[in-house]
Design a protein around this motif. Structure first.
Motif: not given
Length: 248
Positions: A102-103, A107-111, A132-136
């Motif tokens: 998640x961290x 940083x990378x901001x992947x699609x 997926x849950x951590x990233x929402x």
């Protein structure tokens, strides 16, 4: 679009694991290690999406010991552009891995984050869902087919009764099943090129994640040896034998 592909170093699927004499775990000494097969499928799918022009960059990530560099070099030889190793000698559990990923994703901001549905060493099948849950972010698990449509991802996933199709808004998380594709073999020229591709080394503390285990392994043992079957001459003898064994 950037694609993040987490991969794990595990015992090669052709090797029969051996239990340590004291029953504390699996013996990894002098054992052939390789990339988790489900993660290999994820790398292949990411590369195919790049070849179709859907993705611009594929970044492979691994959380594990220094030797996990070999696994990342395999991903680079298959076609990934660069790699990140979060080096730790701890036996990292799924939640810690998900927090690290998640961290990195922040940083990378992947699609798209695409990873194997499970690792063949612990069979947890948790990391993708936790991430997926951590990233929402929306998730498509057990994917057997993936297709891009504008700003969405169409995922065909295997369920108990057959197949289910879901439409995910990007960015999203996808976990791969065996029938998604057949991974390519890395050619010798690509293996040589992989040696010069960027591979950054980080540590869990760089991402503020504590990898100390929350679970304790009490004992590891071999499965019980299956007993030989018996033959009976007819149905009456079968029923009598089942009654004798207390099954019927």
């Amino acid at each position: 679009m950037k694609i993040l592909v987490p991969v794990k170093r595990v015992i090669d699927y052709n090797v029969k694991p051996r239990i340590k004499a004291d029953g504390t775990g699996v013996d990894l000494a002098n054992v052939k290690m390789s990339m988790n097969p489900f993660d290999e499928i994820a790398v292949e799918e990411a590369i195919r999406l790049k070849e179709k022009g859907v993705a611009s960059e594929v970044v492979a990530v691994s959380v594990g010991p220094a030797k996990a560099q070999e696994t990342l070099r395999t991903a680079l030889a298959m076609g990934a552009d660069r790699a990140i190793l979060v080096q730790t000698d701890d036996a990292v559990e799924p939640l810690a891995v998900a927090k690290i990923l998640k961290s990195i994703a922040d940083e990378e901001q992947p699609g798209l984050v695409i990873l194997g549905k499970q690792a063949i060493d612990d069979d947890c099948n948790q990391t993708g869902q936790m991430l997926a849950a951590l990233m929402g972010r929306p998730q498509g698990t057990f994917a057997s087919e993936v297709a891009c449509e504008d700003e969405h991802l169409l995922v065909t996933r295997e369920v108990d009764g057959g197949f289910e199709s879901v439409r995910l808004a990007l960015p999203a998380v996808v976990t791969t099943d065996l029938r998604l594709n057949e991974p390519r073999y890395a050619s010798l020229p690509n293996i040589m090129k992989a040696k010069s591709k960027p591979l950054a080394t980080k540590s869990p503390t760089d991402y503020g994640v504590d990898t100390a285990p929350r679970l304790k392994t009490v004992k590891v043992s071999e499965p019980a040896v299956r007993q030989a079957g018996i033959k009976v001459p007819d149905v009456d003898a079968l029923v009598a034998k089942l009654k004798e064994l207390g099954v019927a």
